[in-house]
Motif scaffolding. Structure first.
Motif, PDB file in Angstrom:
ATOM      1  N   UNK A   1       0.858  -1.180   0.000  1.00 56.51           N
ATOM      2  CA  UNK A   1       0.000   0.000   0.000  1.00 56.51           C
ATOM      3  C   UNK A   1       0.893   1.229   0.000  1.00 56.51           C
ATOM      4  N   UNK A   2       0.858   1.985  -1.096  1.00 54.99           N
ATOM      5  CA  UNK A   2       1.750   3.132  -1.237  1.00 54.99           C
ATOM      6  C   UNK A   2       1.063   4.376  -0.694  1.00 54.99           C
ATOM      7  N   UNK A   3       1.541   4.866   0.413  1.00 53.34           N
ATOM      8  CA  UNK A   3       1.056   6.054   1.103  1.00 53.34           C
ATOM      9  C   UNK A   3      -0.290   5.802   1.791  1.00 53.34           C
ATOM     10  N   UNK A   4      -0.814   6.873   2.360  1.00 55.68           N
ATOM     11  CA  UNK A   4      -1.936   6.724   3.296  1.00 55.68           C
ATOM     12  C   UNK A   4      -3.272   6.395   2.618  1.00 55.68           C
ATOM     13  N   UNK A   5      -3.541   6.947   1.449  1.00 52.20           N
ATOM     14  CA  UNK A   5      -4.838   6.692   0.822  1.00 52.20           C
ATOM     15  C   UNK A   5      -4.965   5.221   0.449  1.00 52.20           C
ATOM     16  N   UNK A   6      -3.919   4.667  -0.163  1.00 49.23           N
ATOM     17  CA  UNK A   6      -3.918   3.232  -0.437  1.00 49.23           C
ATOM     18  C   UNK A   6      -3.885   2.433   0.860  1.00 49.23           C
ATOM     19  N   UNK A   7      -3.228   2.994   1.894  1.00 52.94           N
ATOM     20  CA  UNK A   7      -3.175   2.319   3.188  1.00 52.94           C
ATOM     21  C   UNK A   7      -4.553   2.147   3.802  1.00 52.94           C
ATOM     22  N   UNK A   8      -5.428   3.132   3.615  1.00 48.25           N
ATOM     23  CA  UNK A   8      -6.791   3.014   4.129  1.00 48.25           C
ATOM     24  C   UNK A   8      -7.549   1.873   3.476  1.00 48.25           C
ATOM     25  N   UNK A   9      -7.378   1.722   2.160  1.00 49.95           N
ATOM     26  CA  UNK A   9      -8.023   0.614   1.437  1.00 49.95           C
ATOM     27  C   UNK A   9      -7.455  -0.722   1.905  1.00 49.95           C
ATOM     28  N   UNK A  10      -6.123  -0.774   2.020  1.00 49.10           N
ATOM     29  CA  UNK A  10      -5.478  -2.019   2.456  1.00 49.10           C
ATOM     30  C   UNK A  10      -5.927  -2.421   3.858  1.00 49.10           C
ATOM     31  N   UNK A  11      -6.070  -1.428   4.743  1.00 49.85           N
ATOM     32  CA  UNK A  11      -6.512  -1.723   6.110  1.00 49.85           C
ATOM     33  C   UNK A  11      -7.927  -2.288   6.102  1.00 49.85           C
ATOM     34  N   UNK A  12      -8.787  -1.748   5.254  1.00 49.62           N
ATOM     35  CA  UNK A  12     -10.161  -2.266   5.174  1.00 49.62           C
ATOM     36  C   UNK A  12     -10.171  -3.716   4.708  1.00 49.62           C
ATOM     37  N   UNK A  13      -9.310  -4.052   3.740  1.00 48.78           N
ATOM     38  CA  UNK A  13      -9.233  -5.430   3.263  1.00 48.78           C
ATOM     39  C   UNK A  13      -8.661  -6.344   4.339  1.00 48.78           C
ATOM     40  N   UNK A  14      -7.702  -5.828   5.077  1.00 47.32           N
ATOM     41  CA  UNK A  14      -7.110  -6.646   6.143  1.00 47.32           C
ATOM     42  C   UNK A  14      -8.133  -6.945   7.231  1.00 47.32           C
ATOM     43  N   UNK A  15      -8.930  -5.962   7.573  1.00 50.60           N
ATOM     44  CA  UNK A  15      -9.888  -6.128   8.667  1.00 50.60           C
ATOM     45  C   UNK A  15     -11.095  -6.962   8.254  1.00 50.60           C
ATOM     46  N   UNK A  16     -11.440  -6.932   6.960  1.00 46.97           N
ATOM     47  CA  UNK A  16     -12.616  -7.690   6.515  1.00 46.97           C
ATOM     48  C   UNK A  16     -12.263  -9.063   5.962  1.00 46.97           C
ATOM     49  N   UNK A  17     -11.133  -9.173   5.260  1.00 50.77           N
ATOM     50  CA  UNK A  17     -10.783 -10.428   4.596  1.00 50.77           C
ATOM     51  C   UNK A  17      -9.514 -11.073   5.148  1.00 50.77           C
ATOM     52  N   UNK A  18      -8.816 -10.360   6.037  1.00 52.50           N
ATOM     53  CA  UNK A  18      -7.606 -10.922   6.619  1.00 52.50           C
ATOM     54  C   UNK A  18      -6.389 -10.867   5.713  1.00 52.50           C
ATOM     55  N   UNK A  19      -6.439 -10.035   4.676  1.00 51.14           N
ATOM     56  CA  UNK A  19      -5.297  -9.935   3.749  1.00 51.14           C
ATOM     57  C   UNK A  19      -4.229  -9.042   4.374  1.00 51.14           C
ATOM     58  N   UNK A  20      -3.025  -9.542   4.621  1.00 51.65           N
ATOM     59  CA  UNK A  20      -1.983  -8.696   5.206  1.00 51.65           C
ATOM     60  C   UNK A  20      -1.482  -7.673   4.193  1.00 51.65           C
ATOM     61  N   UNK A  21      -1.019  -6.546   4.689  1.00 51.19           N
ATOM     62  CA  UNK A  21      -0.495  -5.522   3.770  1.00 51.19           C
ATOM     63  C   UNK A  21       0.806  -4.942   4.306  1.00 51.19           C
ATOM     64  N   UNK A  22       1.641  -4.548   3.366  1.00 56.42           N
ATOM     65  CA  UNK A  22       2.885  -3.858   3.638  1.00 56.42           C
ATOM     66  C   UNK A  22       2.640  -2.374   3.423  1.00 56.42           C
ATOM     67  N   UNK A  23       2.860  -1.576   4.459  1.00 57.60           N
ATOM     68  CA  UNK A  23       2.546  -0.149   4.429  1.00 57.60           C
ATOM     69  C   UNK A  23       3.799   0.634   4.045  1.00 57.60           C
ATOM     70  N   UNK A  24       3.834   1.121   2.803  1.00 57.76           N
ATOM     71  CA  UNK A  24       4.949   1.915   2.286  1.00 57.76           C
ATOM     72  C   UNK A  24       4.570   3.379   2.485  1.00 57.76           C
ATOM     73  N   UNK A  25       5.035   4.000   3.566  1.00 55.57           N
ATOM     74  CA  UNK A  25       4.400   5.228   4.051  1.00 55.57           C
ATOM     75  C   UNK A  25       4.687   6.454   3.203  1.00 55.57           C
TER      76      UNK A  25
END
Length: 303
Positions: A1-25
Motif C-alpha cells: 500500500x503506497x502512502x496513506x490513501x492506499x493504506x486506508x483501502x489495504x486496512x479495510x481489506x485486512x480487517x474484513x478479509x484478513x489480507x496482510x499488507x505492507x505499508x509503504x508510508x
C-alpha cells in the motif's frame, strides 16, 4: 500500500478479509496536510485522522520508510508499540540508466566546457527555490564560464523567478525534459541544487534526484529535508552540505563551488568513491532485494 490513501483501502481489506499488507508510508501524510494548511484545521477532523493513521500502522504487517528518521519514530512508538518488520528503502536509481561518464555529443554541446549548476524538478513548497537560485547567481557572478540549467515542467514560473533575480539569459537554460532524457542531461551538470525546507512531515522523505545525482556523478548541494538526506551527502563526500540558508551561507557555498569548479568527465576519483559509498543503499538492485526480503518474511508469517 503506497502512502496513506492506499493504506486506508489495504486496512479495510485486512480487517474484513484478513489480507496482510505492507505499508509503504512515503512520508507523514497527515502532517504534510497540516503544514500546508490545507486539511485537518478542525480539531475533530484532526483527531479522526490521527486515529486512522495509528490504526493503519497497527494493522500493517510491516512498514517501509524512505528515510531513517521516520523509521526511528515508528520503532520508538510514535504510532503505538512496534514489534513488526520495518525497512528503510529510499527512492532508488537504476545505475545502468543513470551511469556516470562524459555527456553525449547530442546533449547541450555548448555547455560541455561550462561550469554547470543544475536545478532539476518542481517549484513547490518543499524546495527553497529562491535560495537555490540566489546561490546559483553567486556562482554565475564569480565565474564567467558558469551556467545555470533548470530542467522543470514549470518553465514559465522558472523564467519569472530567474528574471526577478536578474540572472542573465546568456547564463541560463530553461527546459522541459522528459524523464527518458534526464540521465543524459545530468552528465552535463557539475553541481545539483537540493535545498529543501525541513518540516516534521519530511522525516520520512527522500528526494528521487539525490540518488540520480550520486549515480551520474553530479555533486549535490544540500540543505534540509531531514537528517538522512544531508547525512548521505556527507557520507558521499563529493558535494556540499549547508548548515544554514542565510545569505552568508549561500555565498560561502557559492565560493566553494566556484573554487572547486567542474567535475572531471573521464576520471573522477571523488565521484567514484562517492558512488562506492552510497550506491549500495540507493541502487534499485538493493531496493528490490529489501522488498524481496520483506515479502518473504510476511508470506512466511502468514503461512
Amino acid at each position: 500500500a503506497r502512502s496513506y490513501l492506499a493504506g486506508g483501502v489495504a486496512m479495510a481489506l485486512q480487517r474484513t478479509l484478513g489480507v496482510p499488507y505492507l505499508f509503504d508510508i512515503r512520508g507523514y501524510w497527515v502532517d504534510e496536510r497540516i503544514e500546508d494548511g490545507r486539511w485537518f484545521t478542525n480539531p475533530v477532523a484532526l483527531a479522526a485522522a490521527r486515529r486512522t493513521e495509528r490504526a493503519m500502522f497497527q494493522h500493517a504487517a510491516g512498514v517501509v520508510s524512505l528515510a531513517q528518521p521516520a523509521a526511528d519514530d515508528i520503532v520508538a512508538g510514535r504510532f503505538g508499540a512496534w514489534n513488526k518488520p520495518i525497512k528503510v528503502i529510499p527512492t532508488c536509481v537504476d545505475a545502468e540508466e543513470f551511469a556516470a561518464g562524459p555527456p553525449g555529443p547530442a546533449v547541450a554541446p555548448e555547455l560541455h566546457d561550462k561550469l554547470v549548476i543544475g536545478y532539476i524538478g518542481s517549484l513547490n513548497a518543499s524546495y527553497r527555490v529562491r535560495e537555490s537560485l540566489q546561490l546559483a547567481k553567486h556562482v554565475l557572478e564569480a565565474r564567467d564560464d558558469a551556467h545555470l540549467v533548470c530542467l522543470t515542467g514549470q518553465t514559465a514560473e522558472m523564467k519569472r523567478e530567474l528574471d526577478a533575480l536578474r540572472i542573465p539569459r546568456l547564463q541560463r537554460t530553461i527546459k522541459r525534459v522528459p524523464h527518458s532524457e534526464i540521465a543524459a542531461w545530468m552528465r552535463v551538470i557539475d553541481w545539483g541544487l537540493l535545498l529543501l525546507h525541513e518540516p516534521f512531515a519530511k522525516r520520512g522523505s527522500m528526494p528521487t534526484k539525490l540518488a540520480e545525482f550520486f549515480a551520474t556523478g553530479v555533486r549535490p548541494v544540500a540543505y534540509g529535508c531531514n537528517a538522512d538526506v544531508v547525512d548521505w551527502v556527507r557520507r558521499a563526500g563529493s558535494g556540499i552540505v549547508l548548515d544554514a540558508c542565510t545569505p552568508r551561507a549561500l555565498r560561502a557555498a557559492a565560493t566553494e563551488i566556484a573554487t572547486r569548479g567542474k567535475r572531471p568527465r573521464d576520471v573522477d576519483v571523488v565521484g567514484d568513491e562517492a558512488r562506492r559509498v552510497v550506491m549500495p543503499h540507493f541502487s534499485v538492485t538493493t531496493g528490490v532485494a529489501r522488498y524481496h526480503d520483506l515479502y518473504n518474511r510476511l508470506i512466511s508469517a502468514k503461512r
